[in-house]
Write a protein that holds these residues in place. Structure first.
Motif, PDB file in Angstrom:
ATOM      1  N   PRO A 166      54.587  50.440  16.261  1.00  0.00           N
ATOM      2  CA  PRO A 166      55.887  50.271  16.931  1.00  0.00           C
ATOM      3  C   PRO A 166      56.289  48.803  17.112  1.00  0.00           C
ATOM      4  CG  PRO A 166      54.571  51.929  18.061  1.00  0.00           C
ATOM      5  CD  PRO A 166      53.671  51.263  17.074  1.00  0.00           C
ATOM      6  N   LYS A 167      55.304  47.904  17.192  1.00  0.00           N
ATOM      7  CA  LYS A 167      55.596  46.483  17.429  1.00  0.00           C
ATOM      8  C   LYS A 167      55.995  45.741  16.156  1.00  0.00           C
ATOM      9  CE  LYS A 167      54.569  46.550  21.845  1.00  0.00           C
ATOM     10  NZ  LYS A 167      53.361  45.955  22.406  1.00  0.00           N
ATOM     11  N   ILE A 168      55.719  46.337  14.981  1.00  0.00           N
ATOM     12  CA  ILE A 168      56.016  45.623  13.732  1.00  0.00           C
ATOM     13  C   ILE A 168      56.865  46.435  12.743  1.00  0.00           C
ATOM     14  CG2 ILE A 168      53.960  44.166  13.876  1.00  0.00           C
ATOM     15  CD1 ILE A 168      52.670  45.992  11.755  1.00  0.00           C
ATOM     16  N   LYS A 169      57.233  47.652  13.116  1.00  0.00           N
ATOM     17  CA  LYS A 169      57.965  48.494  12.158  1.00  0.00           C
ATOM     18  C   LYS A 169      59.303  47.890  11.747  1.00  0.00           C
ATOM     19  CE  LYS A 169      59.983  51.618  15.631  1.00  0.00           C
ATOM     20  NZ  LYS A 169      60.058  53.029  16.075  1.00  0.00           N
ATOM     21  N   HIS A 170      59.863  47.001  12.581  1.00  0.00           N
ATOM     22  CA  HIS A 170      61.128  46.347  12.233  1.00  0.00           C
ATOM     23  C   HIS A 170      60.957  45.366  11.070  1.00  0.00           C
ATOM     24  CE1 HIS A 170      59.113  43.538  14.938  1.00  0.00           C
ATOM     25  NE2 HIS A 170      59.868  42.573  14.456  1.00  0.00           N
ATOM     26  N   LEU A 171      59.713  45.099  10.690  1.00  0.00           N
ATOM     27  CA  LEU A 171      59.435  44.157   9.595  1.00  0.00           C
ATOM     28  C   LEU A 171      59.150  44.869   8.270  1.00  0.00           C
ATOM     29  CD1 LEU A 171      57.066  41.761  11.584  1.00  0.00           C
ATOM     30  CD2 LEU A 171      59.460  41.339  10.966  1.00  0.00           C
ATOM     31  N   LYS A 172      59.342  46.185   8.216  1.00  0.00           N
ATOM     32  CA  LYS A 172      58.928  46.942   7.027  1.00  0.00           C
ATOM     33  C   LYS A 172      59.756  46.643   5.778  1.00  0.00           C
ATOM     34  CE  LYS A 172      61.313  51.162   8.518  1.00  0.00           C
ATOM     35  NZ  LYS A 172      61.123  52.556   8.946  1.00  0.00           N
ATOM     36  N   ASN A 173      60.900  45.945   5.927  1.00  0.00           N
ATOM     37  CA  ASN A 173      61.645  45.517   4.739  1.00  0.00           C
ATOM     38  C   ASN A 173      61.030  44.275   4.107  1.00  0.00           C
ATOM     39  OD1 ASN A 173      63.513  47.597   4.913  1.00  0.00           O
ATOM     40  ND2 ASN A 173      64.904  46.422   6.202  1.00  0.00           N
ATOM     41  N   ASP A 174      60.214  43.558   4.873  1.00  0.00           N
ATOM     42  CA  ASP A 174      59.600  42.316   4.394  1.00  0.00           C
ATOM     43  C   ASP A 174      58.146  42.465   4.004  1.00  0.00           C
ATOM     44  OD1 ASP A 174      61.970  40.797   4.946  1.00  0.00           O
ATOM     45  OD2 ASP A 174      61.433  40.903   7.070  1.00  0.00           O
ATOM     46  N   TYR A 175      57.496  43.527   4.496  1.00  0.00           N
ATOM     47  CA  TYR A 175      56.080  43.747   4.225  1.00  0.00           C
ATOM     48  C   TYR A 175      55.855  45.232   3.924  1.00  0.00           C
ATOM     49  CZ  TYR A 175      55.560  39.392   6.957  1.00  0.00           C
ATOM     50  OH  TYR A 175      55.667  38.107   7.449  1.00  0.00           O
ATOM     51  N   LEU A 176      54.785  45.519   3.183  1.00  0.00           N
ATOM     52  CA  LEU A 176      54.342  46.904   3.058  1.00  0.00           C
ATOM     53  C   LEU A 176      53.405  47.180   4.228  1.00  0.00           C
ATOM     54  CD1 LEU A 176      54.319  49.520   1.385  1.00  0.00           C
ATOM     55  CD2 LEU A 176      52.279  48.658   0.248  1.00  0.00           C
ATOM     56  N   ILE A 177      53.814  48.066   5.121  1.00  0.00           N
ATOM     57  CA  ILE A 177      53.051  48.359   6.344  1.00  0.00           C
ATOM     58  C   ILE A 177      52.548  49.797   6.265  1.00  0.00           C
ATOM     59  CG2 ILE A 177      53.178  48.564   8.859  1.00  0.00           C
ATOM     60  CD1 ILE A 177      55.454  46.470   8.766  1.00  0.00           C
ATOM     61  N   LYS A 178      51.224  49.953   6.357  1.00  0.00           N
ATOM     62  CA  LYS A 178      50.623  51.276   6.233  1.00  0.00           C
ATOM     63  C   LYS A 178      49.649  51.551   7.372  1.00  0.00           C
ATOM     64  CE  LYS A 178      52.275  52.986   2.390  1.00  0.00           C
ATOM     65  NZ  LYS A 178      52.930  54.296   2.349  1.00  0.00           N
ATOM     66  N   VAL A 179      49.874  52.643   8.089  1.00  0.00           N
ATOM     67  CA  VAL A 179      48.860  53.145   9.013  1.00  0.00           C
ATOM     68  C   VAL A 179      47.787  53.779   8.134  1.00  0.00           C
ATOM     69  CG1 VAL A 179      48.355  54.769  10.852  1.00  0.00           C
ATOM     70  CG2 VAL A 179      50.536  53.549  10.849  1.00  0.00           C
ATOM     71  N   SER A 180      46.603  53.184   8.104  1.00  0.00           N
ATOM     72  CA  SER A 180      45.591  53.629   7.139  1.00  0.00           C
ATOM     73  C   SER A 180      44.453  54.418   7.779  1.00  0.00           C
ATOM     74  CB  SER A 180      45.016  52.414   6.393  1.00  0.00           C
ATOM     75  OG  SER A 180      44.499  51.465   7.289  1.00  0.00           O
ATOM     76  N   GLY A 181      44.545  54.640   9.087  1.00  0.00           N
ATOM     77  CA  GLY A 181      43.546  55.435   9.785  1.00  0.00           C
ATOM     78  C   GLY A 181      43.884  55.500  11.262  1.00  0.00           C
ATOM     79  N   GLN A 182      43.088  56.201  12.011  1.00  0.00           N
ATOM     80  CA  GLN A 182      43.323  56.334  13.451  1.00  0.00           C
ATOM     81  C   GLN A 182      43.436  54.967  14.124  1.00  0.00           C
ATOM     82  OE1 GLN A 182      43.861  58.877  15.557  1.00  0.00           O
ATOM     83  NE2 GLN A 182      43.849  57.546  17.356  1.00  0.00           N
ATOM     84  N   ASN A 183      42.613  54.013  13.687  1.00  0.00           N
ATOM     85  CA  ASN A 183      42.547  52.714  14.350  1.00  0.00           C
ATOM     86  C   ASN A 183      43.048  51.545  13.508  1.00  0.00           C
ATOM     87  OD1 ASN A 183      39.778  54.382  15.088  1.00  0.00           O
ATOM     88  ND2 ASN A 183      40.829  53.566  16.869  1.00  0.00           N
ATOM     89  N   TRP A 184      43.249  51.769  12.214  1.00  0.00           N
ATOM     90  CA  TRP A 184      43.597  50.676  11.308  1.00  0.00           C
ATOM     91  C   TRP A 184      45.048  50.730  10.844  1.00  0.00           C
ATOM     92  CZ3 TRP A 184      40.516  46.601  10.436  1.00  0.00           C
ATOM     93  CH2 TRP A 184      39.132  46.730  10.632  1.00  0.00           C
ATOM     94  N   LEU A 185      45.628  49.561  10.691  1.00  0.00           N
ATOM     95  CA  LEU A 185      46.934  49.405  10.055  1.00  0.00           C
ATOM     96  C   LEU A 185      46.828  48.236   9.087  1.00  0.00           C
ATOM     97  CD1 LEU A 185      50.474  49.623  11.513  1.00  0.00           C
ATOM     98  CD2 LEU A 185      49.806  47.492  10.357  1.00  0.00           C
ATOM     99  N   ASP A 186      47.427  48.378   7.895  1.00  0.00           N
ATOM    100  CA  ASP A 186      47.336  47.347   6.866  1.00  0.00           C
ATOM    101  C   ASP A 186      48.704  46.797   6.499  1.00  0.00           C
ATOM    102  OD1 ASP A 186      44.576  47.672   6.678  1.00  0.00           O
ATOM    103  OD2 ASP A 186      44.759  49.250   5.177  1.00  0.00           O
TER     104      ASP A 186
END
Length: 272
Positions: A166-186
């Motif tokens: 939620p804190k970085i989803k506004h940046l998804k046009n500039d980066y590839l953002i992936k929730v990759s597990g329960q605790n990890w985001l890439d």
């Protein structure tokens, strides 16, 4: 489901090929030999560091394709097939944002090493499961300016989807953002996903989408599941993956990958 045509099997690692203890079953290695006898290629595809993946699959590491860092890099043995680095200025710009998120630990992932500035013993002990080659530094900003980085991995002890995204989803046009597990985001370059890397492997092997079988469980598997007609969601998969995949299998703790590989080998043995 005509598995006879399958020529390439691709599997995610955590939550998929690995059980909840982080182990690959002995049965998988037995089945791998049978895949080889049928000239079926195998590719491990993970958000993990390359060194961590091949450590888990050490017995067969020279015989498989490896997609690491969520498609940031793909290798066959020592040969690099593809690499997608994140621009230095993009890392420098987003680091202050990530540092402001409470209870978050940041990892900068290069081709051979990972860099952290956290001194949290609990995190470091856990982190070593995924990153075998790493360095603790005073300032990740200096690393970002001086080292080629494939990916930023961020860990939250409770939920990456609930507290980091939620804190970085506004940046998804500039980066590839992936929730990759329960605790990890890439966070990666926009070209660096498992699907793009898989297409390179398919091209190299002259294998088509309808000859590819893929297993996955989380959001970082979406693009590669879309590159296979035989796309399988694990029973323990995120609901979004279950909706996208064409098929399903049992959980990672109930030999979900192995169960389908047995059916694949059986199909190959049947008379055409």
């Amino acid at each position: 489901m005509n598995l006879k045509k399958v020529q390439l099997v691709v599997s995610d690692m955590d939550g998929t090929l690995l059980n909840s203890k982080g182990e690959v079953s002995n049965h998988f290695f037995e089945l791998f030999k049978k895949l080889q006898q049928q000239n079926i290629h195998f590719c491990a595809a993970s958000g993990r560091q390359y060194n961590s993946i091949v450590d888990k699959l050490a017995a067969i590491k020279d015989d498989i394709y490896v997609i690491a860092e969520n498609g940031g890099i793909a290798k066959k043995g020592t040969k690099t097939l593809l690499s997608n680095f994140l621009k230095s200025d993009k890392i420098v710009n987003i680091l202050p944002v990530l540092r402001s998120i409470k209870d978050t630990n940041i990892v900068l992932c290069s081709e051979e090493n990972a860099f952290i500035e956290s001194k949290d013993t609990k995190f470091i002990n856990l982190f070593q499961e995924y990153y075998h080659s790493y360095t603790i530094v005073d300032d990740l900003m200096e690393v970002a300016k001086n080292k080629p980085i494939l990916k930023i991995a961020i860990y939250h002890f409770s939920s990456s989807e609930g507290y980091i995204y939620p804190k970085i989803k506004h940046l998804k046009n500039d980066y590839l953002i992936k929730v990759s597990g329960q605790n990890w985001l890439d966070i990666s370059d926009d070209k660096a996903n498992k699907g793009n890397a898989l297409r390179e492997v398919q091209k190299l092997l002259n294998v088509t989408k309808d000859q590819t079988l893929v297993f996955g469980d989380y959001h970082n598997d979406i693009e590669m599941l879309q590159e296979a007609d035989f796309s399988f969601a694990m029973k323990n998969a995120h609901k979004d993956i279950t909706e996208i995949a064409n098929y399903s299998t049992t959980s990672n703790n109930d030999f979900g990958v192995e169960n389908i590989l047995e059916k694949l080998i059986e199909a190959k043995h049947q008379k055409r």
